[in-house]
Design an enzyme around this catalytic site. Structure first.
Site, PDB file in Angstrom:
ATOM      1  N   LEU A 223      23.548 -77.979  52.168  1.00  0.00           N
ATOM      2  CA  LEU A 223      22.653 -77.205  51.295  1.00  0.00           C
ATOM      3  C   LEU A 223      22.754 -75.717  51.628  1.00  0.00           C
ATOM      4  CD1 LEU A 223      19.519 -79.545  51.310  1.00  0.00           C
ATOM      5  CD2 LEU A 223      20.945 -79.011  49.327  1.00  0.00           C
ATOM      6  N   CYS A 272      14.436 -75.175  59.088  1.00  0.00           N
ATOM      7  CA  CYS A 272      15.502 -76.153  59.331  1.00  0.00           C
ATOM      8  C   CYS A 272      16.932 -75.632  59.255  1.00  0.00           C
ATOM      9  CB  CYS A 272      15.353 -77.319  58.355  1.00  0.00           C
ATOM     10  SG  CYS A 272      14.011 -78.412  58.835  1.00  0.00           S
TER      11      CYS A 272
HETATM   12  C1  UDX Z   1       9.778 -79.374  61.560  1.00  0.00           C
HETATM   13  C2  UDX Z   1      10.878 -80.227  62.146  1.00  0.00           C
HETATM   14  O1  UDX Z   1      10.668 -81.587  61.861  1.00  0.00           O
HETATM   15  C3  UDX Z   1      10.985 -80.013  63.615  1.00  0.00           C
HETATM   16  O2  UDX Z   1      12.177 -80.619  64.050  1.00  0.00           O
HETATM   17  C4  UDX Z   1      11.013 -78.571  63.925  1.00  0.00           C
HETATM   18  O3  UDX Z   1      11.148 -78.357  65.311  1.00  0.00           O
HETATM   19  C5  UDX Z   1       9.836 -77.862  63.401  1.00  0.00           C
HETATM   20  O4  UDX Z   1       9.872 -78.059  62.014  1.00  0.00           O
HETATM   21  P1  UDX Z   1       7.208 -79.281  61.359  1.00  0.00           P
HETATM   22  O5  UDX Z   1       6.271 -80.392  61.067  1.00  0.00           O
HETATM   23  O6  UDX Z   1       7.576 -78.366  60.256  1.00  0.00           O
HETATM   24  O7  UDX Z   1       8.552 -79.904  61.907  1.00  0.00           O
HETATM   25  O8  UDX Z   1       6.746 -78.448  62.634  1.00  0.00           O
HETATM   26  P2  UDX Z   1       5.301 -77.902  63.020  1.00  0.00           P
HETATM   27  O9  UDX Z   1       4.546 -77.552  61.805  1.00  0.00           O
HETATM   28  O10 UDX Z   1       5.531 -76.872  64.081  1.00  0.00           O
HETATM   29  O11 UDX Z   1       4.575 -79.196  63.631  1.00  0.00           O
HETATM   30  C6  UDX Z   1       4.810 -79.731  64.880  1.00  0.00           C
HETATM   31  C7  UDX Z   1       3.448 -80.149  65.457  1.00  0.00           C
HETATM   32  O12 UDX Z   1       3.643 -80.905  66.660  1.00  0.00           O
HETATM   33  C8  UDX Z   1       2.528 -78.981  65.842  1.00  0.00           C
HETATM   34  O13 UDX Z   1       1.325 -79.060  65.150  1.00  0.00           O
HETATM   35  C9  UDX Z   1       2.327 -79.125  67.358  1.00  0.00           C
HETATM   36  O14 UDX Z   1       1.052 -78.717  67.801  1.00  0.00           O
HETATM   37  C10 UDX Z   1       2.564 -80.609  67.556  1.00  0.00           C
HETATM   38  N1  UDX Z   1       2.940 -80.983  68.933  1.00  0.00           N
HETATM   39  C11 UDX Z   1       3.957 -80.351  69.557  1.00  0.00           C
HETATM   40  C12 UDX Z   1       2.243 -81.999  69.573  1.00  0.00           C
HETATM   41  O15 UDX Z   1       1.294 -82.568  69.044  1.00  0.00           O
HETATM   42  N2  UDX Z   1       2.621 -82.350  70.842  1.00  0.00           N
HETATM   43  C13 UDX Z   1       3.631 -81.723  71.500  1.00  0.00           C
HETATM   44  O16 UDX Z   1       3.920 -82.066  72.654  1.00  0.00           O
HETATM   45  C14 UDX Z   1       4.331 -80.682  70.831  1.00  0.00           C
HETATM   46  C1  UDX Z   2      15.180 -77.781  53.441  1.00  0.00           C
HETATM   47  C2  UDX Z   2      15.842 -78.969  52.734  1.00  0.00           C
HETATM   48  O1  UDX Z   2      15.917 -78.708  51.321  1.00  0.00           O
HETATM   49  C3  UDX Z   2      15.065 -80.250  52.990  1.00  0.00           C
HETATM   50  O2  UDX Z   2      15.746 -81.359  52.424  1.00  0.00           O
HETATM   51  C4  UDX Z   2      14.904 -80.435  54.490  1.00  0.00           C
HETATM   52  O3  UDX Z   2      14.096 -81.566  54.746  1.00  0.00           O
HETATM   53  C5  UDX Z   2      14.271 -79.213  55.144  1.00  0.00           C
HETATM   54  O4  UDX Z   2      15.038 -78.052  54.817  1.00  0.00           O
HETATM   55  P1  UDX Z   2      13.063 -76.232  52.914  1.00  0.00           P
HETATM   56  O5  UDX Z   2      13.614 -75.380  54.009  1.00  0.00           O
HETATM   57  O6  UDX Z   2      11.629 -76.615  52.956  1.00  0.00           O
HETATM   58  O7  UDX Z   2      13.902 -77.598  52.821  1.00  0.00           O
HETATM   59  O8  UDX Z   2      13.282 -75.487  51.490  1.00  0.00           O
HETATM   60  P2  UDX Z   2      14.539 -75.283  50.520  1.00  0.00           P
HETATM   61  O9  UDX Z   2      14.058 -75.450  49.149  1.00  0.00           O
HETATM   62  O10 UDX Z   2      15.707 -76.106  50.922  1.00  0.00           O
HETATM   63  O11 UDX Z   2      14.889 -73.736  50.696  1.00  0.00           O
HETATM   64  C6  UDX Z   2      15.455 -73.215  51.892  1.00  0.00           C
HETATM   65  C7  UDX Z   2      15.790 -71.748  51.721  1.00  0.00           C
HETATM   66  O12 UDX Z   2      16.887 -71.571  50.840  1.00  0.00           O
HETATM   67  C8  UDX Z   2      14.649 -70.906  51.132  1.00  0.00           C
HETATM   68  O13 UDX Z   2      14.567 -69.675  51.813  1.00  0.00           O
HETATM   69  C9  UDX Z   2      15.064 -70.711  49.693  1.00  0.00           C
HETATM   70  O14 UDX Z   2      14.521 -69.558  49.116  1.00  0.00           O
HETATM   71  C10 UDX Z   2      16.572 -70.614  49.842  1.00  0.00           C
HETATM   72  N1  UDX Z   2      17.309 -70.945  48.610  1.00  0.00           N
HETATM   73  C11 UDX Z   2      17.216 -72.185  48.078  1.00  0.00           C
HETATM   74  C12 UDX Z   2      18.132 -69.988  48.011  1.00  0.00           C
HETATM   75  O15 UDX Z   2      18.237 -68.853  48.493  1.00  0.00           O
HETATM   76  N2  UDX Z   2      18.823 -70.335  46.871  1.00  0.00           N
HETATM   77  C13 UDX Z   2      18.763 -71.574  46.320  1.00  0.00           C
HETATM   78  O16 UDX Z   2      19.431 -71.811  45.311  1.00  0.00           O
HETATM   79  C14 UDX Z   2      17.929 -72.532  46.947  1.00  0.00           C
END
Ligand code: UDX
Ligand code: UDX
Length: 480
Positions: A223, A272
């Site tokens: 992507l 990501c």
């Molecule tokens: C995504 C991806 O899945 C992950 O691999 C990446 O590192 C961060 O982005 P996301 O749900 O978006 O995950 O992350 P975030 O919103 O930061 O949530 C992670 C949560 O885990 C936080 O709320 C944090 O407080 C919690 N956490 C972290 C625990 O509960 N225990 C821990 O030991 C560490």
């Molecule tokens: C991405 C993947 O799409 C999702 O499947 C995975 O689980 C997590 O990472 P996300 O990062 O939430 O999701 O958003 P996404 O819509 O993929 O956009 C990522 C970035 O690319 C954004 O900054 C967006 O603005 C940019 N983007 C997307 C572009 O610049 N051009 C495009 O055509 C599409």
């Protein structure tokens, strides 16, 4: 009744579990987190993340079969299936610094599961993790098992922010990887039954563990690569007079290529893409594949180039200096319909403009002043830690003001930079904005959302990514 516990109430854990609870009323789902403020917010009217449709889902299930708690150990002990969705930051020091994933939080989650478990469990990887993490987790659990049996599954999440609820309701596919042993296959089947409550069975793919882990990294890399490809073309379009929107449309009409994800932009962001590609690069290097590593690294290099190119274009157009000029920044989130700023291109663009001594007035409908100030002072990769462990910014960036209205942000400004494609930026009264700005007035559209011809009629000098250049910009070439 099956009990599910999810460790990590973030952008992935929160929405995913809310949808499982909605679609499976007979399953009890508890989302736990070490952050008290996050859990308090999940239990309030002000959810900790902004995601269209999420509030309705949470309201329907919370207190029925969906619960949010900080009592991590109790709920892990009681669960049959434990999802782990904790942070996996990029390492900043030591072996693999700047590339490899730091599995500190994952490892401590695994050790805690082993400590508190009194019954057999299925442990599901939900966070994006480097390939072979499941093997490491399996080792920690089995070496500390006290006779309890664990099955590790990889079930990567493909939701995109801003459309998370729709993506969860109608996923292109659900992927479940497990061990190819009788116990492993049984565990895969148990998780499949959860998703089968609302996802057609032929869209639930089952693979071995490593394929599932790698598929997630590969999907994100593909992507991101599409965006870097179209962004690379955008530079060539500007140099030659082609229009990247027309080129992308023509290319995307080929059904083998497809039309989605070909929007040129100031760069991709989000939690990501960059992290997963860095991970992929590290894995390739560790496996003696430097050429493959180099290939994927280029996707990130082009993304960095695109952000630098944008800053250079702004500065060069404004007589090679933005020192002490007010620049309005519209949009700070990494994409529209989210308040998430992780790895947003706005951070690098703002830092670039501040490096040239600009004064910034920033407006984003979903991002707070505190978040923007933290983002502009935080070190690379520090964002990916639990909120309460992130460094707080002792000083704020003085040249930055954060306002709650696009008209306020643009008042007396020399230029407007559009960095997020929020729908409301398409509908602004640009005549009113022009009248209240310094002249010449510039618009730099990093998302190609404004009608450049209309804005030029009003009097603006307009730059749109990958479009034929305004005569003014042709006379002021951006030299990197
Ligand atoms: C995504 C991806 O899945 C992950 O691999 C990446 O590192 C961060 O982005 P996301 O749900 O978006 O995950 O992350 P975030 O919103 O930061 O949530 C992670 C949560 O885990 C936080 O709320 C944090 O407080 C919690 N956490 C972290 C625990 O509960 N225990 C821990 O030991 C560490
Ligand atoms: C991405 C993947 O799409 C999702 O499947 C995975 O689980 C997590 O990472 P996300 O990062 O939430 O999701 O958003 P996404 O819509 O993929 O956009 C990522 C970035 O690319 C954004 O900054 C967006 O603005 C940019 N983007 C997307 C572009 O610049 N051009 C495009 O055509 C599409």
């Amino acid at each position: 009744m099956v009990k599910i516990c999810c460790i990590g109430a973030g952008y992935v854990g929160g929405p995913t579990m809310a949808v499982i609870a909605l679609k499976c009323p007979k399953i009890e789902v508890v989302v736990v987190d070490i952050s008290v403020s996050r859990i308090t917010a999940w239990n309030s009217d002000q959810l900790p993340i902004y995601e269209p449709g999420l509030e309705d889902v949470v309201k329907e299930c919370r207190g029925r079969n969906l619960f949010f708690s900080t009592d991590v150990e109790k709920h892990v002990a009681e669960a049959d299936i434990v999802f782990v969705s904790v942070n996996t930051p990029t390492k900043t020091t030591g072996l693999g610094a700047g590339k490899a994933a730091d599995l500190t939080y994952w490892e401590s989650a695994a050790r805690m599961i082993a400590d508190v478990s009194k019954s057999d469990k299925i442990v599901v990887e939900k966070s994006t993790v480097p390939v072979k993490t499941a093997e490491a987790i399996e080792k920690i659990l089995t070496h500390n098992s006290k006779g309890i049996k664990y099955q590790i599954l990889s079930n990567p999440e493909f939701l995109a922010e801003g459309t998370a609820i729709q993506d969860l309701f109608n996923p292109d596919r659900v992927l479940i990887g497990g061990r190819e042993t009788p116990e492993g296959l049984k565990a895969v089947q148990s998780l499949k039954e959860v998703y089968a409550q609302w996802v057609p069975e032929d869209q639930i793919l089952t693979t071995n563990l490593w394929s599932a882990e790698l598929s997630k990294l590969a999907a994100n890399a593909f992507l991101a690569q599409r965006i870097s490809s179209v962004n690379a073309m955008s530079a060539l379009c500007e140099a030659t007079g082609a229009d990247v929107t027309e080129v992308a449309y023509a290319v995307g009409k080929d059904t083998r290529i497809g039309s989605k994800f070909l929007n040129a932009s100031v760069g991709f962001g989000g939690s990501c893409f960059q992290k997963d590609i860095l991970n992929l690069v590290y894995i390739c290097e560790c496996n003696g594949l430097p050429e493959v590593a180099e290939y994927w690294k280029q996707v990130i290099k082009v993304n960095d180039y695109q952000k630098t190119r944008f800053v250079n274009r702004v500065v060069a157009s404004m007589f090679n200096t933005v020192s002490n000029k007010k620049i309005a920044v519209l949009g700070f989130a990494f994409k529209k319909d989210t308040g998430d700023t992780r790895e947003t291109p706005a951070i690098d663009v703002c830092k670039g403009l501040l490096g040239d001594k600009a004064r910034l007035s920033i407006y984003d409908p979903q991002v707070t002043e505190d978040q923007i100030q933290r983002d502009l002072t935080m070190k690379k990769f520090d964002w990916d830690h639990p909120i309460h462990l992130q460094p707080t910014s002792p000083t704020t960036v003085k040249q930055v003001s954060v306002v709650w209205d696009a008209y306020e942000a643009t008042k007396d400004a020399h230029a407007v930079c559009i960095l997020t494609e929020w729908d409301e930026f398409k509908k602004l009264d640009y005549k009113r904005i022009f009248d209240n700005m310094q002249k010449p007035a510039f618009v730099f559209d990093g998302r190609n959302i404004v009608n450049a011809d209309e804005l030029r009629q009003i009097g603006f000098i307009v730059y749109s990514i990958g479009k034929p250049l305004d005569p003014w910009l042709k006379d002021m070439p951006a030299v990197a």
